[in-house]
Design a protein around this motif. Sequence first.
Motif, mmCIF file in Angstrom:
data_model
loop_
_atom_site.group_PDB
_atom_site.id
_atom_site.type_symbol
_atom_site.label_atom_id
_atom_site.label_comp_id
_atom_site.label_asym_id
_atom_site.label_seq_id
_atom_site.Cartn_x
_atom_site.Cartn_y
_atom_site.Cartn_z
ATOM 1 N N ALA A 140 0.759 -1.194 -0.088
ATOM 2 C CA ALA A 140 -0.033 0.074 -0.043
ATOM 3 C C ALA A 140 1.058 1.292 0.006
ATOM 4 O O ALA A 140 0.563 2.241 -0.631
ATOM 5 C CB ALA A 140 -0.894 0.092 1.224
ATOM 6 N N ARG A 141 1.834 1.149 0.735
ATOM 7 C CA ARG A 141 2.756 2.438 0.968
ATOM 8 C C ARG A 141 3.339 2.620 -0.408
ATOM 9 O O ARG A 141 3.551 3.710 -0.835
ATOM 10 C CB ARG A 141 3.805 2.052 1.949
ATOM 11 N N GLU A 142 3.896 1.613 -1.276
ATOM 12 C CA GLU A 142 4.535 1.725 -2.507
ATOM 13 C C GLU A 142 3.419 2.369 -3.453
ATOM 14 O O GLU A 142 3.987 3.267 -4.150
ATOM 15 C CB GLU A 142 4.895 0.206 -2.927
ATOM 16 N N VAL A 143 2.143 1.947 -3.374
ATOM 17 C CA VAL A 143 1.138 2.677 -4.212
ATOM 18 C C VAL A 143 0.906 4.012 -3.913
ATOM 19 O O VAL A 143 1.258 4.884 -5.012
ATOM 20 C CB VAL A 143 -0.252 2.033 -4.016
ATOM 21 N N ILE A 144 1.048 4.239 -2.766
ATOM 22 C CA ILE A 144 0.841 5.802 -2.271
ATOM 23 C C ILE A 144 2.052 6.619 -2.904
ATOM 24 O O ILE A 144 2.119 7.906 -3.373
ATOM 25 C CB ILE A 144 1.055 6.014 -0.703
ATOM 26 N N GLY A 145 3.468 6.013 -2.731
ATOM 27 C CA GLY A 145 4.575 6.491 -3.350
ATOM 28 C C GLY A 145 4.609 6.937 -4.757
ATOM 29 O O GLY A 145 5.124 7.809 -5.188
ATOM 30 N N ARG A 146 3.865 6.156 -5.526
ATOM 31 C CA ARG A 146 3.753 6.290 -7.018
ATOM 32 C C ARG A 146 2.766 7.461 -7.346
ATOM 33 O O ARG A 146 2.871 7.973 -8.805
ATOM 34 C CB ARG A 146 3.439 5.100 -7.704
#
Lengths: 219, 248, 280
Positions: A145-151
């Motif tokens: 989830a955090r990865e998604v937010i980062g993109r």
Amino acid sequence: MIKRHFDDDLEALRARLLHMGELCEEMIQFAVRIISERKPGLIDEVSSREHSVNDLHIEIDDRALKLIALHQPAAGDLRLITAALKINSDLERVGDQAVNIAETGVFLSREPVMKLYDIPRMVEVASSMLRHSLESFARKDVELAREVIGRDDEEDRLKSQTFNELLGLMQSDASTIKRAMDMILIARNLERIADHATNIAEDVVFMVLGKDIRHFKAS
Amino acid sequence: MILEAQALSAGYGGPPVLKSINLQFREREITAIIGPSGCGKSTFIRCLNRMHEITPGAELHARILLDGRDVMKMDPVLLRRQVGMVFQRPNPFPTMSIFDNVASGLKLNGLGDRRRLAEAVEKSLRSAALWDEVKDKLREPGLSLSGGQQQRLCIARALAVEPRVLLLDEPCSALDPIATARIEELLLEIKKELTLVIVTHNMQQAARVSDRTAFLLMGELIEYDETQKIFTKPSDRRTEDYITGRFG
Amino acid sequence: MNSYQRRRWTQAAMFAVCALCAAAALAGLFTILGYIAWHGLSSINWGFLTRLPKPVGETGGGIANAIVGSAKIVGLAALMGAPIGVLGGLYLAEFGSNRTGFIIRYAADVLNGMPSIVMGIFAYTLLVVPLKRFSALSGSVALALIMIPVVLRNTEEFVRLVPHSIREAALALGVPQWKVVLRVVLPTAAPGILTGALLATSRIAGETAPLIFTAFGNHFWDNGLLNPMASLPHTIYTYAISPYKDWHAQAWAAALLLMLFVLAVNVSARLLFRPAGGAR
């Protein structure tokens, strides 16, 4: 541990939500193919899925409301249900965005061919963000989830880039204005899809950790 | 911090029922104590006003501080005037009228002034949300009231001696939902004046009424936090499982 | 016949048997009452109730001294026996879960079964011999000794019946334990205790054997508690074994009087002392 009928109901809620997400992903793919393969007939695929998505929108809200009214959920169960309600809303908007892309794509397919600039790249980013956010919900995976937010920043950057390029095109060649405007709209739709995917990811973080990370930069 | 239990261990002669519990109660707050049957929550609350000692064979090792004073060194009778208790089943004195029941704590401790007694009785009955229903029949027997009214009578009786802390041991478990709701309302009013500690097996009641919740399991304190936190994001897996009904 | 009919027949038959047994028991009781009333009623008149006995052989005369004497002896016995019994029972109920309590309880149960004449002998040895005289006091003591274990056990039962929750409620108000017992528990148990004390009194009113060699009886008005005194049961005994028909008639009448007294006490005890909050 007591087995609860309630767990079956929660599982059903999750399953319906994930199914809705699948349909949205498919809608995006078909909508983009209208543009890239110039096949306006594919809009039927998009429309039929839109009906299902809207039905699911109502059904999922209904299920969640029933669970809250009848079971007074607490702690993890409560966070799951409130996350489901919010994700439901985001997915329905994603569906609307996909329909907008499809309709714009139909207009574009009747016009002369146009360079697609960064649109394919934006499509790839948006759909993978959506797919990963739904996966993080399914697996309760906070890292994903955090990865998604980062993109999200990447997609914003691509949108600005596309916007500038198309602006330049319109300024140099007036006959492209109509098509360029359509492309800008499509870029806008894709950027919104990425925003919704980010929202879904933030909801997943709250669901798992009980931490509300919205509205400030995730570090 | 008005009441504090440090390293409280208690039992009835066999294996300990409570194992070294540390719990602090803040002034003018409602603290709920929840946990499955047999976890020791009733035993714990009875230690706080030293009612536990009355049971034959009871053992208690603890430091309990009321306003910083060690209650184990106090006269238990004086302690109980400051830390009152309401029990699970309403227990008005059968030979006394409504008035005498409410006044009993004061009368038995020597207050004879009729005017002051009448004032105290009215004040307590108002606090217990019972005054309007009984003001015309104060001389009727205490047992002539309904179950919910009797429990409010017992609350009024406990309030009449003006304690600093009121302990409630599952006060609504013998009552119907409407009576329960009225008592929960009056607890929220009373907490403006005193500190309340309520033992309950009804988690929704703990959620509705309390500011802080303590979760006890098999004689140990598992978690103690703000009620909102306990019911949205408990820190301990066991708390979560209990609250969501996976055991208990 | 099928099983249902058979069951109905069995039901009816058993019911009839039980009813017959109950009737037999009642018949015994009413026969006695009726018999005594039949024989005694005719002799009861104002003179009977207010005159002293006439000298041996003469007719007329009454049992006034026996009525008054019984009242004094039984009254004094109750005054001595009831408080001791009640307070003892209270002690047993509140503090008697230990070895001492066990011993007291056991002793009371043994005394309950003791023949009343033995109590009489005890009072004789204790009071008559040292004082070298028969006295109403020794009779009262004998009767009190009979009364105490009855009242004690009865009080203990009724105090124990007071629910623990009442005690806890009082203690939780910050009331010392002795006050809880005296001002909350005792009043709650009071109806049962008082009924028991009253019934015990009516029982000792009819005891004859212990009075024979303690109060000894008296044909005249008594001369104080330290002297012999007449009593109803003793008079009945004396008159019944005498050879005079007049005295026999008076014995029946005295028996009727005693019986009416016991009846009155029983009924009024149950009527007057209704337990708080409803039926028992």
